[in-house]
Design a protein around this motif. Structure first.
Motif, PDB file in Angstrom:
ATOM      1  N   LEU A  11      72.818   5.378  10.123  1.00  0.00           N
ATOM      2  CA  LEU A  11      72.160   6.650   9.838  1.00  0.00           C
ATOM      3  C   LEU A  11      71.036   6.964  10.816  1.00  0.00           C
ATOM      4  O   LEU A  11      70.081   7.658  10.492  1.00  0.00           O
ATOM      5  CB  LEU A  11      71.637   6.642   8.397  1.00  0.00           C
ATOM      6  N   GLY A  12      71.145   6.444  12.040  1.00  0.00           N
ATOM      7  CA  GLY A  12      70.281   6.887  13.116  1.00  0.00           C
ATOM      8  C   GLY A  12      68.977   6.157  13.281  1.00  0.00           C
ATOM      9  O   GLY A  12      68.089   6.632  13.997  1.00  0.00           O
ATOM     10  N   GLY A  13      68.828   4.991  12.664  1.00  0.00           N
ATOM     11  CA  GLY A  13      67.587   4.241  12.788  1.00  0.00           C
ATOM     12  C   GLY A  13      67.789   2.902  13.457  1.00  0.00           C
ATOM     13  O   GLY A  13      68.915   2.497  13.758  1.00  0.00           O
ATOM     14  N   GLY A  14      66.679   2.204  13.723  1.00  0.00           N
ATOM     15  CA  GLY A  14      66.737   0.889  14.343  1.00  0.00           C
ATOM     16  C   GLY A  14      66.259   0.920  15.784  1.00  0.00           C
ATOM     17  O   GLY A  14      65.891   1.985  16.314  1.00  0.00           O
ATOM     18  N   ALA A  17      63.973   6.433  15.176  1.00  0.00           N
ATOM     19  CA  ALA A  17      63.324   5.790  14.025  1.00  0.00           C
ATOM     20  C   ALA A  17      63.389   4.277  14.209  1.00  0.00           C
ATOM     21  O   ALA A  17      64.066   3.565  13.449  1.00  0.00           O
ATOM     22  CB  ALA A  17      64.004   6.215  12.724  1.00  0.00           C
ATOM     23  N   PRO A  18      62.677   3.732  15.201  1.00  0.00           N
ATOM     24  CA  PRO A  18      62.804   2.303  15.504  1.00  0.00           C
ATOM     25  C   PRO A  18      62.188   1.386  14.458  1.00  0.00           C
ATOM     26  O   PRO A  18      62.535   0.210  14.392  1.00  0.00           O
ATOM     27  CB  PRO A  18      62.067   2.168  16.840  1.00  0.00           C
ATOM     28  N   ASP A  19      61.286   1.925  13.635  1.00  0.00           N
ATOM     29  CA  ASP A  19      60.569   1.092  12.663  1.00  0.00           C
ATOM     30  C   ASP A  19      61.082   1.271  11.247  1.00  0.00           C
ATOM     31  O   ASP A  19      60.369   0.966  10.277  1.00  0.00           O
ATOM     32  CB  ASP A  19      59.070   1.432  12.711  1.00  0.00           C
ATOM     33  N   VAL A  20      62.305   1.782  11.107  1.00  0.00           N
ATOM     34  CA  VAL A  20      62.845   2.052   9.781  1.00  0.00           C
ATOM     35  C   VAL A  20      62.863   0.794   8.920  1.00  0.00           C
ATOM     36  O   VAL A  20      63.143  -0.310   9.402  1.00  0.00           O
ATOM     37  CB  VAL A  20      64.262   2.658   9.897  1.00  0.00           C
ATOM     38  N   ARG A  79      61.389   5.979   7.108  1.00  0.00           N
ATOM     39  CA  ARG A  79      61.229   5.979   8.553  1.00  0.00           C
ATOM     40  C   ARG A  79      60.304   4.867   9.028  1.00  0.00           C
ATOM     41  O   ARG A  79      60.483   4.327  10.127  1.00  0.00           O
ATOM     42  CB  ARG A  79      60.719   7.345   9.020  1.00  0.00           C
ATOM     43  N   ASP A  80      59.318   4.466   8.211  1.00  0.00           N
ATOM     44  CA  ASP A  80      58.444   3.352   8.585  1.00  0.00           C
ATOM     45  C   ASP A  80      57.850   2.728   7.330  1.00  0.00           C
ATOM     46  O   ASP A  80      58.003   3.260   6.218  1.00  0.00           O
ATOM     47  CB  ASP A  80      57.333   3.792   9.557  1.00  0.00           C
ATOM     48  N   ALA A  81      57.174   1.606   7.490  1.00  0.00           N
ATOM     49  CA  ALA A  81      56.654   0.836   6.360  1.00  0.00           C
ATOM     50  C   ALA A  81      55.561   1.580   5.612  1.00  0.00           C
ATOM     51  O   ALA A  81      55.412   1.416   4.389  1.00  0.00           O
ATOM     52  CB  ALA A  81      56.146  -0.521   6.852  1.00  0.00           C
ATOM     53  N   ASP A  82      54.768   2.388   6.311  1.00  0.00           N
ATOM     54  CA  ASP A  82      53.722   3.146   5.625  1.00  0.00           C
ATOM     55  C   ASP A  82      54.315   4.114   4.614  1.00  0.00           C
ATOM     56  O   ASP A  82      53.759   4.310   3.522  1.00  0.00           O
ATOM     57  CB  ASP A  82      52.877   3.930   6.640  1.00  0.00           C
ATOM     58  N   LEU A  83      55.436   4.710   4.959  1.00  0.00           N
ATOM     59  CA  LEU A  83      56.094   5.630   4.034  1.00  0.00           C
ATOM     60  C   LEU A  83      56.673   4.892   2.831  1.00  0.00           C
ATOM     61  O   LEU A  83      56.713   5.434   1.724  1.00  0.00           O
ATOM     62  CB  LEU A  83      57.189   6.401   4.765  1.00  0.00           C
ATOM     63  N   ARG A  84      57.151   3.673   3.036  1.00  0.00           N
ATOM     64  CA  ARG A  84      57.732   2.910   1.929  1.00  0.00           C
ATOM     65  C   ARG A  84      56.682   2.326   0.996  1.00  0.00           C
ATOM     66  O   ARG A  84      56.945   2.118  -0.196  1.00  0.00           O
ATOM     67  CB  ARG A  84      58.613   1.776   2.472  1.00  0.00           C
ATOM     68  N   ARG A  85      55.486   2.039   1.505  1.00  0.00           N
ATOM     69  CA  ARG A  85      54.505   1.264   0.753  1.00  0.00           C
ATOM     70  C   ARG A  85      54.273   1.782  -0.675  1.00  0.00           C
ATOM     71  O   ARG A  85      54.217   0.988  -1.627  1.00  0.00           O
ATOM     72  CB  ARG A  85      53.197   1.184   1.540  1.00  0.00           C
ATOM     73  N   PRO A  86      54.132   3.090  -0.906  1.00  0.00           N
ATOM     74  CA  PRO A  86      53.891   3.557  -2.284  1.00  0.00           C
ATOM     75  C   PRO A  86      55.086   3.372  -3.220  1.00  0.00           C
ATOM     76  O   PRO A  86      54.952   3.579  -4.429  1.00  0.00           O
ATOM     77  CB  PRO A  86      53.569   5.055  -2.102  1.00  0.00           C
TER      78      PRO A  86
END
Length: 494
Positions: free
Chosen positions: A86-89, A94-97, A260-267
């Motif tokens: 899905l376009g990440g990695g 989106a290298p930090d997915v 897209r990155d860990a900051d977005l996932r954290r919550p």
């Protein structure tokens, strides 16, 4: 009478025989004749592989990855596979997915909404903007999480929302904008790039629900289908979810939620140390999780491989095109949308048959489809989810469809009993009582006497009466009636 806790234990072979008898009443999960709920790739030996992998990790607990690192390894591998698809990695936009494995698409969507809500603690009345065709799980997430749901209407012609309407719906309390790739009901891809741009310009997260069919879209693109941008390659898309137990053909239930990155996932995470037991930290809703589905998904993806999924997508494409052609050749039916993913959805024209009767007639002929009720100017329709196993059966479907249409025409439209119509016309959700619901259900051949000391009876062989009633009543009453009907069926056996 089924008894789960007998006075004395039952031999294993007897129990397995009983399970076989119970399963005999279910719809067929293999064979390409069930157009909803299950996804059959028709790959010899895949069931046995997945079942064996499932059994080896069934008692492993995903609660603590330090205790069971095998699950952590497999989950990370599944997330990586979904991200690459899905376009990440590495080397992408989106290298930090990062991501999480969940128990299904509903859990993925709930978590996407939770992460967006909790990322904006200053918003006291958070809101979620989603097209009216967005999966009902968004409404469930909003309900569970105390988020207001702002549904954007869709065009009756395109079955997509207007980007201007999405823009107008976004306000200072909007924490998430969502869209579908593809939508479940009709199988069309929303204008993801434009919606994501609107969300980004407003400083709001954008989630793409690719749970249904999103795994197949990249492969369809490789086969020449003009799939619009929808994934992490699109600027402004902050998260995306995809179900592996659909078109990755893994056993249920496994879904992947990507950020897209860990900051977005954290919550998304929940942690609690305010009690004397272990400090709880969960990336998903469940705490204890069986490793069985994860191991089965890992085994399935490794066995099928990228080349295998391309072949399966080719079969799906052939099936979709064949079914769409069969529908288009029948007078009185029309496609609601030209198929662009894994769905064929059609409705009846003025000269066509009653769709709910047609669904019953198809079931009599061994084709099990999903009737969809009318909604906000969109007509009632029949939904066909097309898996790879369908392709070899398409030649059989056309003649059966024509025969079923003629039978439905001869039968005529459903006429609700006068007493049912009178009762339904006088009802509001607030007036429903168990007795009223039981009487209504009895008039439709559904359920059992609530005073009887037995479980609810089976559903009627034909569902046209039930669907016609549900289609005729207001949405709030429709919801309440379905809940009450389900309650009639879900009664303990003693």
């Amino acid at each position: 009478m089924v008894e789960a806790l007998p006075a004395k234990g039952v031999p294993a072979d007897q129990i397995l025989a009983e399970l076989g008898d119970l399963r005999a009443a279910d719809l067929p999960t293999h064979g390409g004749r069930l157009f909803a709920y299950v996804y059959d790739p028709a790959i010899p030996g895949l069931d046995e592989l997945a079942t064996t992998a499932y059994a080896r990790s069934a008692h492993v607990n995903g609660l603590d990855p330090t205790a069971f690192p095998s699950l952590l390894t497999m989950e990370n591998a599944l997330v990586g596979a979904a991200a690459r698809l899905l376009g990440g990695g590495p080397g992408t936009a989106a290298p930090d997915v990062v991501g999480s494995v969940t128990g299904g698409g509903t859990e993925s969507l709930i978590l996407a909404v939770k992460a967006a809500r909790d990322a904006r603690p200053e918003v006291t009345r958070p809101r979620l903007v989603v097209p009216a065709t967005g999966h009902a799980a968004f409404a469930k997430a909003a309900h569970y999480l105390g988020v207001a749901l702002d549904q954007v209407p869709v065009s009756a012609e395109t079955l997509r929302p207007s980007v201007d309407d999405v823009r107008a719906a976004i306000g200072p309390e909007t924490v998430l904008v969502a869209c579908s790739a593809p939508s479940y009901a009709h199988g069309v891809v929303d204008p993801v790039a434009q919606i994501a741009e609107v969300a980004a310009s407003a400083g709001v997260r954008c989630h793409v629900d690719a749970c249904f069919g999103g795994w197949t879209l990249p492969y369809l693109r490789r086969l020449g289908v003009p799939v619009p941008p929808f994934d992490l390659t699109v600027p402004g898309v902050t998260s995306i979810s995809v179900d592996l137990h659909k078109y990755a053909y893994t056993p249920k239930g496994v879904s992947v939620l990507l950020h897209r990155d860990a900051d977005l996932r954290r919550p998304q995470y929940f942690a609690f140390a305010g009690w004397p037991g272990y400090t709880m930290v969960n990336p998903v809703i469940s705490s204890t999780r069986s490793g069985g589905p994860i191991a089965a998904a890992y085994a399935t993806l490794r066995h099928v491989g990228d080349d295998g999924y391309l072949r399966l997508a080719e079969q799906v494409l052939a099936g979709v095109r064949g079914l769409a052609a069969a529908v288009s050749e029948v007078d009185g039916l029309r496609l609601l949308a030209e198929p662009e993913s894994t769905v064929v959805c059609f409705t009846s024209t003025g000269s066509g048959p009653d769709l709910f009767v047609l669904a019953d007639e198809l079931a009599v002929r061994g084709w099990h489809c999903q009737p969809q009720l009318s909604y906000a100017g969109l007509p009632a329709s029949i939904h066909l989810s097309v898996a790879a196993a369908v392709a070899p059966r398409v030649a059989e479907f056309g003649p059966d469809l024509r025969d079923a249409v003629e039978a439905a025409r001869l039968a005529g439209p459903v006429r609700l009993p006068a007493e049912v119509l009178a009762l339904a016309g006088a009802l509001t959700p607030e007036l429903l009582t168990p007795e009223l619901v039981a009487n209504l259900a009895a008039g439709l051949g559904l359920g059992a006497d609530p005073a009887a000391d037995s479980s609810a009876g089976p559903l009627p062989a034909r569902m046209a009466l039930v669907n016609t009633l549900l289609d005729a009543v207001p949405l709030a009453l429709r919801e309440r009636l379905l809940g009450e009907f389900l309650g009639l069926l879900q009664r303990p056996t003693y």
